[in-house]
Design a protein around this motif. Sequence first.
Motif, PDB file in Angstrom:
ATOM      1  N   UNK A 248     -24.143  38.321 -10.982  1.00 22.16           N
ATOM      2  CA  UNK A 248     -23.805  37.631 -12.219  1.00 22.16           C
ATOM      3  C   UNK A 248     -23.173  36.287 -11.872  1.00 22.16           C
ATOM      4  N   UNK A 249     -23.662  35.229 -12.500  1.00 20.31           N
ATOM      5  CA  UNK A 249     -23.038  33.906 -12.401  1.00 20.31           C
ATOM      6  C   UNK A 249     -22.638  33.492 -13.810  1.00 20.31           C
ATOM      7  N   UNK A 250     -21.341  33.309 -14.027  1.00 22.11           N
ATOM      8  CA  UNK A 250     -20.880  32.952 -15.369  1.00 22.11           C
ATOM      9  C   UNK A 250     -19.510  32.294 -15.264  1.00 22.11           C
ATOM     10  N   UNK A 251     -18.912  32.018 -16.423  1.00 22.60           N
ATOM     11  CA  UNK A 251     -17.650  31.284 -16.450  1.00 22.60           C
ATOM     12  C   UNK A 251     -16.455  32.216 -16.336  1.00 22.60           C
ATOM     13  N   UNK A 252     -15.414  31.738 -15.637  1.00 25.49           N
ATOM     14  CA  UNK A 252     -14.114  32.378 -15.674  1.00 25.49           C
ATOM     15  C   UNK A 252     -13.492  32.100 -17.041  1.00 25.49           C
ATOM     16  N   UNK A 253     -12.429  32.818 -17.439  1.00 16.24           N
ATOM     17  CA  UNK A 253     -11.826  32.598 -18.748  1.00 16.24           C
ATOM     18  C   UNK A 253     -11.432  31.136 -18.971  1.00 16.24           C
ATOM     19  N   UNK A 254     -11.704  30.633 -20.175  1.00 10.63           N
ATOM     20  CA  UNK A 254     -11.369  29.245 -20.515  1.00 10.63           C
ATOM     21  C   UNK A 254     -11.027  29.173 -22.003  1.00 10.63           C
ATOM     22  N   UNK A 255     -10.590  28.015 -22.457  1.00 12.47           N
ATOM     23  CA  UNK A 255     -10.166  27.889 -23.857  1.00 12.47           C
ATOM     24  C   UNK A 255     -10.980  26.852 -24.624  1.00 12.47           C
ATOM     25  N   UNK A 256     -12.210  26.589 -24.168  1.00  9.56           N
ATOM     26  CA  UNK A 256     -13.059  25.627 -24.876  1.00  9.56           C
ATOM     27  C   UNK A 256     -13.676  26.300 -26.105  1.00  9.56           C
ATOM     28  N   UNK A 257     -12.866  26.415 -27.166  1.00  5.40           N
ATOM     29  CA  UNK A 257     -13.301  27.075 -28.385  1.00  5.40           C
ATOM     30  C   UNK A 257     -14.503  26.377 -29.030  1.00  5.40           C
ATOM     31  N   UNK A 258     -14.644  25.072 -28.782  1.00  2.00           N
ATOM     32  CA  UNK A 258     -15.760  24.333 -29.380  1.00  2.00           C
ATOM     33  C   UNK A 258     -17.124  24.851 -28.919  1.00  2.00           C
ATOM     34  N   UNK A 259     -17.155  25.516 -27.751  1.00  2.00           N
ATOM     35  CA  UNK A 259     -18.427  26.036 -27.253  1.00  2.00           C
ATOM     36  C   UNK A 259     -18.946  27.188 -28.115  1.00  2.00           C
ATOM     37  N   UNK A 260     -18.052  27.850 -28.827  1.00  2.00           N
ATOM     38  CA  UNK A 260     -18.503  28.904 -29.743  1.00  2.00           C
ATOM     39  C   UNK A 260     -19.338  28.303 -30.880  1.00  2.00           C
TER      40      UNK A 260
END
Length: 325
Positions: A248-260
């Motif tokens: 699996x290649x994916x993002x670690x936890x982040x707070x870019x709410x705009x991506x939702x």
Amino acid sequence: MTLALDIFRALADATRLRIFSLLRSMELSVGELAQVLGQSQPRVSRHVKILCDAGLAERRKEGSWVFVALGRAAATAPVAAAIDQWSRAEPDHWALADVARLAAVRADRAASAAAWFEGHADEWDAIRSLHVAESEVEAAMAGVLGAGPLGSLIDIGTGTGRMLELFGGQADSALGIDRSSEMLRLARAKLHDRPNTELRQADLYALPMADGAADVAILHHVLHFAQQPGAAIAEAARVLAPGGRLLIADFAPHDREDLRQRDAHTRLGFADEQIAGWFGNAGLALARTETLQGGELTVTLWLGVKPVLNRVEGPGINLREVKAA
């Protein structure tokens, strides 16, 4: 004998012989077959049905399109060998014309893919600018999987087929699945010359593979779109053979709410503990974690391995689980 009769009846037509030969080159939609053959789609569909009924071809619906591929090798390989032998004695003029028209189909696919990328380039560039260069992610994935043979490979959520392009050469067979028929058309334009590669429209929660049929599964920047990441991981684990690997290649936890809102990300990254928990529930062991920092988003690689179960005979000895290296 019944199978042989069905096959000979199905091939007792010049158009169906041409369709069979075209499918040996690449999977084609009914519309593309009609374009090459210069016939109407309904007429081509009738010929395709006869070939499918004889096991010489297989149909698969993707949205409003129907794609056709060769049937199983048990039925098609002897026929192909015979046709090749007969063609040496007497070249087929239709085959030469069909090859030229097939090149036009490939050109149309490539042009369509280029137009789509041009129209969406800004969106893709905006996401990529937030994390380490994709070339570094791909190099890290290659390092985790190694340079050896991969056996049977499945790329879940293949998108434009980049993972198949990158790792398909190490695989005996490679299957890419995606829910988007548009993405699959782009992937076909890129991977048309890969004879070991198949593309199918399917859901990541219901993979079109039998239990234990894959040696390597990849989820590359897919899990953050999943409503049920744990279920997606469990389904990937289901199709892995003992000793098989899920990368699996994916993002670690982040707070870019705009991506939702802007890019439909369902999950804002994953913690190592989350992935390890889902791996454990799916019967996988977390074998390796690698973090790639750079930019606002951190990319993480997680490698899960399906244990090999060895039954040892003898009194007082139970089933033992041995983790694959």
